[in-house]
Design an enzyme around this catalytic site. Sequence first.
Site, PDB file in Angstrom:
ATOM      1  N   HIS A 188     -32.345 -18.337   4.169  1.00 47.86           N
ATOM      2  CA  HIS A 188     -31.864 -17.199   4.683  1.00 47.86           C
ATOM      3  C   HIS A 188     -31.852 -17.229   6.115  1.00 47.86           C
ATOM      4  O   HIS A 188     -30.604 -16.458   6.481  1.00 47.86           O
ATOM      5  CB  HIS A 188     -33.165 -15.912   4.191  1.00 47.86           C
ATOM      6  CG  HIS A 188     -33.326 -15.899   2.833  1.00 47.86           C
ATOM      7  ND1 HIS A 188     -34.513 -16.352   2.235  1.00 47.86           N
ATOM      8  CD2 HIS A 188     -32.714 -15.514   1.504  1.00 47.86           C
ATOM      9  CE1 HIS A 188     -34.489 -16.164   0.859  1.00 47.86           C
ATOM     10  NE2 HIS A 188     -33.606 -15.476   0.516  1.00 47.86           N
TER      11      HIS A 188
ATOM     12  N   GLU B 198     -36.117 -20.761   5.663  1.00 55.17           N
ATOM     13  CA  GLU B 198     -35.273 -21.187   6.434  1.00 55.17           C
ATOM     14  C   GLU B 198     -33.635 -20.982   6.020  1.00 55.17           C
ATOM     15  O   GLU B 198     -32.828 -20.992   6.660  1.00 55.17           O
ATOM     16  CB  GLU B 198     -35.431 -22.665   6.953  1.00 55.17           C
ATOM     17  CG  GLU B 198     -36.436 -22.537   7.979  1.00 55.17           C
ATOM     18  CD  GLU B 198     -35.930 -21.776   9.233  1.00 55.17           C
ATOM     19  OE1 GLU B 198     -34.904 -21.986   9.758  1.00 55.17           O
ATOM     20  OE2 GLU B 198     -36.823 -21.225   9.730  1.00 55.17           O
TER      21      GLU B 198
ATOM     22  N   MET C 116     -33.085 -10.787  -1.222  1.00 58.82           N
ATOM     23  CA  MET C 116     -34.038 -10.205  -2.024  1.00 58.82           C
ATOM     24  C   MET C 116     -35.508 -10.463  -1.185  1.00 58.82           C
ATOM     25  O   MET C 116     -36.621 -10.120  -1.789  1.00 58.82           O
ATOM     26  CB  MET C 116     -34.328 -10.759  -3.239  1.00 58.82           C
ATOM     27  CG  MET C 116     -33.162 -10.535  -4.214  1.00 58.82           C
ATOM     28  SD  MET C 116     -33.385 -10.474  -5.967  1.00 58.82           S
ATOM     29  CE  MET C 116     -34.064 -12.086  -6.277  1.00 58.82           C
TER      30      MET C 116
ATOM     31  N   SER D  88     -37.026 -18.672  -2.449  1.00 60.67           N
ATOM     32  CA  SER D  88     -38.226 -17.937  -2.612  1.00 60.67           C
ATOM     33  C   SER D  88     -39.226 -18.296  -3.812  1.00 60.67           C
ATOM     34  O   SER D  88     -40.332 -18.086  -3.769  1.00 60.67           O
ATOM     35  CB  SER D  88     -37.688 -16.630  -2.722  1.00 60.67           C
ATOM     36  OG  SER D  88     -36.828 -16.229  -1.686  1.00 60.67           O
TER      37      SER D  88
HETATM   38  P1  AMP Z   1     -31.882 -14.306  -2.412  1.00 55.13           P
HETATM   39  O1  AMP Z   1     -32.939 -13.748  -1.602  1.00 55.13           O
HETATM   40  O2  AMP Z   1     -32.528 -15.532  -3.264  1.00 55.13           O
HETATM   41  O3  AMP Z   1     -31.172 -13.481  -3.284  1.00 55.13           O
HETATM   42  O4  AMP Z   1     -30.912 -14.959  -1.737  1.00 55.13           O
HETATM   43  C1  AMP Z   1     -30.397 -14.206  -0.524  1.00 55.13           C
HETATM   44  C2  AMP Z   1     -29.404 -15.023   0.043  1.00 55.13           C
HETATM   45  O5  AMP Z   1     -29.662 -16.345   0.586  1.00 55.13           O
HETATM   46  C3  AMP Z   1     -28.033 -15.550  -1.073  1.00 55.13           C
HETATM   47  O6  AMP Z   1     -26.894 -15.500  -0.362  1.00 55.13           O
HETATM   48  C4  AMP Z   1     -28.614 -16.973  -1.234  1.00 55.13           C
HETATM   49  O7  AMP Z   1     -27.523 -17.678  -1.981  1.00 55.13           O
HETATM   50  C5  AMP Z   1     -29.054 -17.455   0.221  1.00 55.13           C
HETATM   51  N1  AMP Z   1     -29.788 -18.537  -0.013  1.00 55.13           N
HETATM   52  C6  AMP Z   1     -30.977 -18.585  -0.574  1.00 55.13           C
HETATM   53  N2  AMP Z   1     -31.683 -19.886  -0.531  1.00 55.13           N
HETATM   54  C7  AMP Z   1     -30.856 -20.602   0.292  1.00 55.13           C
HETATM   55  C8  AMP Z   1     -30.618 -21.790   0.738  1.00 55.13           C
HETATM   56  N3  AMP Z   1     -31.601 -22.691   0.420  1.00 55.13           N
HETATM   57  N4  AMP Z   1     -29.576 -22.451   1.473  1.00 55.13           N
HETATM   58  C9  AMP Z   1     -28.824 -21.609   1.866  1.00 55.13           C
HETATM   59  N5  AMP Z   1     -28.664 -20.191   1.409  1.00 55.13           N
HETATM   60  C10 AMP Z   1     -29.772 -19.819   0.599  1.00 55.13           C
END
Ligand code: AMP
Length: 284
Positions: free
Chosen positions: A37, A35, A30, A187
């Site tokens: 991502h 780091e 999103m 985020s």
């Molecule tokens: P989001 O943008 O929050 O939808 O996250 C996109 C992807 O990044 C998802 O698969 C999350 O699980 C992964 N993600 C977000 N934060 C982390 C983190 N701290 N460590 C590992 N993966 C993450």
Amino acid sequence: MDIINTISDFRKKRKSINLQGIRFGFVPTMGALHEGHASLVKRSVAENDYTVVSIFVNPTQFGPNEDLSTYPRTLEADAKLVENIGADLVFAPSADDMYPAGTGHFTFGIKELDRKLCGASREGHFNGVVQVVSMLFHIVEPTHAYFGLKDYQQCLIIRHMVKEMHFPLEIVPCPIVRESDGLAMSSRNVYLAPEERKQALFLHTSLQKVKEGVRTGMLKTPREAKELVAKELEHFPLASLDYLEIYHHQDLREISSLATDFHPHAFMAAYLGRTRLIDNMPLF
Ligand code: AMP
């Protein structure tokens, strides 16, 4: 690196690439990339011939009182970050393109797995996630898709979706990336005021204490772990607990003991002010 904003342009681009036998990696996000991502993108770039990163703040996974309108949007910086890592394409569609008939016509039924944890606290959230991820899989058609274990329940649900809906791709779960003090990167961390940021350590500290208690044999049941976390919460007045649960790591079933052979996994969500954060940790 290409940045593409419409589904039709993406499909044209995809047709122009010779896909014969290539590994095609996909990292759905999103945006407001950090780091955590970046670790997914790095892994995809290392393991695939071509990597697509999608950036789409999906409206259907936000509840009516959640932060859809304020969710951080930093497309330019995000594109630079993933370009530097070596991604080949950013796909950043609009909501109108993704949901041409509005968002209300289809819902997905998930059995059991979304009744607990974030599914119970955020009604309809995982329906929205399954909806958008399945749409993105249809559009992008990757061979490998990368998901972070920070969203552990999401990983489980997506894995089931892929298996049961016969998507011809592999889900690659990736470890949680943390700040140097242990806070899981998110985020949403940018919402935290300085004192909230300090007290956000409640999540990681509690999970570590539970893990240590299990390791030393002091904690024997999920209930004892909950009692320990309730005590810990007293040191963090700005934090309020949404849930702490310990379930079997594979299917989130209830377990009666924290012994290793029950494969206990701890899951937590807490509010710091209005910001809701999640974290989880294996205890075996
Ligand atoms: P989001 O943008 O929050 O939808 O996250 C996109 C992807 O990044 C998802 O698969 C999350 O699980 C992964 N993600 C977000 N934060 C982390 C983190 N701290 N460590 C590992 N993966 C993450």
